[in-house]
Design an enzyme around this catalytic site. Structure first.
Site, PDB file in Angstrom:
ATOM      1  N   GLN A   7      82.581 118.218 -32.138  1.00  0.00           N
ATOM      2  CA  GLN A   7      82.625 117.614 -30.903  1.00  0.00           C
ATOM      3  C   GLN A   7      81.912 118.741 -29.852  1.00  0.00           C
ATOM      4  OE1 GLN A   7      86.624 115.434 -31.058  1.00  0.00           O
ATOM      5  NE2 GLN A   7      85.437 114.780 -29.145  1.00  0.00           N
ATOM      6  N   HIS A   8      81.485 118.065 -28.902  1.00  0.00           N
ATOM      7  CA  HIS A   8      81.245 118.633 -27.600  1.00  0.00           C
ATOM      8  C   HIS A   8      79.989 119.568 -27.392  1.00  0.00           C
ATOM      9  CE1 HIS A   8      85.419 117.434 -26.665  1.00  0.00           C
ATOM     10  NE2 HIS A   8      85.782 118.451 -27.421  1.00  0.00           N
ATOM     11  N   ASP A  24      83.870 114.571 -35.150  1.00  0.00           N
ATOM     12  CA  ASP A  24      84.992 114.847 -36.438  1.00  0.00           C
ATOM     13  C   ASP A  24      86.478 114.657 -36.238  1.00  0.00           C
ATOM     14  OD1 ASP A  24      85.486 116.716 -34.490  1.00  0.00           O
ATOM     15  OD2 ASP A  24      84.880 118.555 -35.854  1.00  0.00           O
TER      16      ASP A  24
END
Length: 494
Positions: free
Chosen positions: A87-88, A248
């Site tokens: 992520q991110h 994820d």
């Protein structure tokens, strides 16, 4: 779904890619391919070249196909593919879809000042959670975009597209831009309150919404089909279903059967490079202590993440010259293993803290204290997740609910026993060690068949596993570690 159909779930994590070839009817894992990533950076910097993710996906699929053929199944059986990504991360592309620079990863803490400035600019944490469910911290994509604008303005200005890691790979597969609500909700420019990008927040960070991918209804939504070019590179049939995919953590939830068509308000603790606690719920989370994510299936996924978990404890073991299982309970020792700063609590400048040493202290106790510091930190966050589900964490129903323990650490005896001792909860340790990839596979099956992804994973039973009864909670250790954390978080851990 054709008889003997196979779907591929891709887990593109910080360190590697896994491609799980899965029987679409039963969820049986038929073959797995793996390939490593390369992470660079010193101090707070953590970056990767997105092109490496694609190369790793290609290599992982190739290895998986070789293993699949050895079972007598050919690539022609594959009907769908989905990517679950770390992520991110911030990926900026030129007009041809080529990365302009290495991606800033979730654990890059250089954007901590930008996160603090963004929080203040909107009026504080509550103003953010009311919109996004989350408060900007260094890991969030909006903070990284602000850092890029200030420290690499040429790349920010030249960007023709802004993507998350899983978006980048999905676009390479299907040739169309797409994301899902789950991963989008980790950007801090997507509103969980409205289910769309927030125009005011995009203005705040100076980001043109035209640079962002459309948001599909769910992570299992079919957003396109595998292009001929991607099929040729991967050795897969062109035209198979490509799902929107997700982050994820959201994929792990699907793999565990968490969501509207499965388990709601059941807590999960993931022991990986980071320590993560989450649950799927119908209550929209809005706590400054949490990341109030959307889930991949239309529910919500309140989540707390600590930066320092298995990797930090392994480092302590290496410094002591011990095997990771050589630990003993810490006794008087408290070790907060915040080797990479910390996200929960929000202490991006923190370093490790060791206190309580005696003449009688052993290396094994110091290692045990590292486990305890990591586990207490993440279990404190678990209580906030349970509150976000609308429950009292101390109430009998919530306190007695089994805690699902996943991630690499769940395979370690001392990790399991430390969580068991400090939580006082019954545990379920799923048999599958590839829950992110299997969750992605369920998304791929959803895209190919139109079934709900959580219902698919529930029918597969991928979240089932070994059950461990609760033991009496070690409140003495809990109180000792919590006391040090509370007293040190200002002057010693800032």
């Amino acid at each position: 779904m054709p008889t003997n159909a196979v779907v591929i779930g891709v887990d593109s994590s910080t360190q590697s890619t896994k491609a799980a070839f899965t029987d679409a009817a039963t969820g049986r894992l038929l073959a797995v391919g793996r390939a490593p990533h390369r992470v660079t950076g010193e101090g707070g910097a953590r970056e990767s070249d997105p092109a490496v993710w694609w190369s790793a996906l290609r290599d992982a699929v190739a290895e998986g196909l070789t293993a699949l053929r050895s079972t007598g199944t050919d690539a022609s059986a594959v009907t769908g593919i989905a990517v679950a990504g770390q992520q991110h991360g911030l990926v900026v592309l030129d007009g041809a879809g080529v990365p302009l620079r290495p991606a800033l990863l979730w654990n890059d803490t250089r954007s901590a000042p930008q996160a603090a400035a963004l929080t203040e600019a909107l009026g504080g944490p509550d103003a953010w959670t009311a919109r996004t469910g989350s408060v900007p911290v260094a890991s969030m994509t909006a903070s990284k975009w602000q850092w890029l604008r200030e420290h690499d303005p040429a790349a920010a200005k030249a960007a023709a597209a802004v993507r998350l890691p899983h978006d980048f790979l999905t676009e390479r597969l299907a040739g169309v831009a797409a994301t899902d609500p789950g991963d989008a909700s980790g950007t801090c420019w997507y509103s969980t309150a409205t289910g769309a990008y927030d125009p005011e927040l995009l203005d705040l960070v100076g980001l043109d919404p035209a640079l962002l991918p459309p948001v599909a209804a769910t992570g299992g939504t079919r957003v396109g089909t595998l292009t001929a070019a991607a099929a040729a590179e991967l050795g897969l049939p062109a035209g198979i279903a490509v799902a929107a995919g997700t982050g994820d953590n959201m994929a792990a939830a699907v793999g565990l059967g968490l969501g509207g068509e499965g388990l709601l308000d059941h807590p999960v603790l993931s022991l990986g490079t980071s320590g993560t606690v989450f649950a799927a719920t119908r209550s929209r989370p809005a706590s400054p202590a949490l990341a109030g994510f959307a889930a991949a299936d239309g529910t919500y996924l309140p989540l707390a993440c600590t930066l320092n978990c298995t990797l930090a404890v392994d480092k302590v073991a290496a410094l002591l010259g011990l095997e990771r299982e050589a630990a003993l309970p810490g006794g008087d020792v408290v070790l907060l293993p915040y080797l990479d700063g910390e996200r929960t609590p929000d202490l991006p400048g923190a370093s490790g803290l060791l206190t309580g040493l005696r003449h009688t202290t052993t290396p094994q106790q110091i290692l045990g204290a590292a486990y305890e510091g990591a586990v207490v930190t993440v279990l404190r966050a678990l209580d906030e997740v349970i509150r976000a589900c609308g429950e009292d964490p101390a109430a009998p129903g919530a306190a007695d609910r089994p805690l699902r323990l996943v991630g690499g650490g769940a395979q370690g005896r001392h990790w399991v026993e430390t969580v068991r001792r400090l939580s006082g909860r019954p545990l379920i340790v799923p048999e599958s060690t590839e829950l992110v990839a299997l969750g992605a596979a369920a998304l791929a099956a959803s895209a190919a068949s139109g079934e709900d992804a959580v219902a698919v994973a529930t029918s597969w039973g991928t979240g089932s596993g070994r059950a461990l009864d609760a033991v009496e909670r070690d409140t003495e250790t809990w109180d000792r570690v919590s006391s040090v954390l509370d007293r040190a978080s200002g002057p010693l851990l800032s």
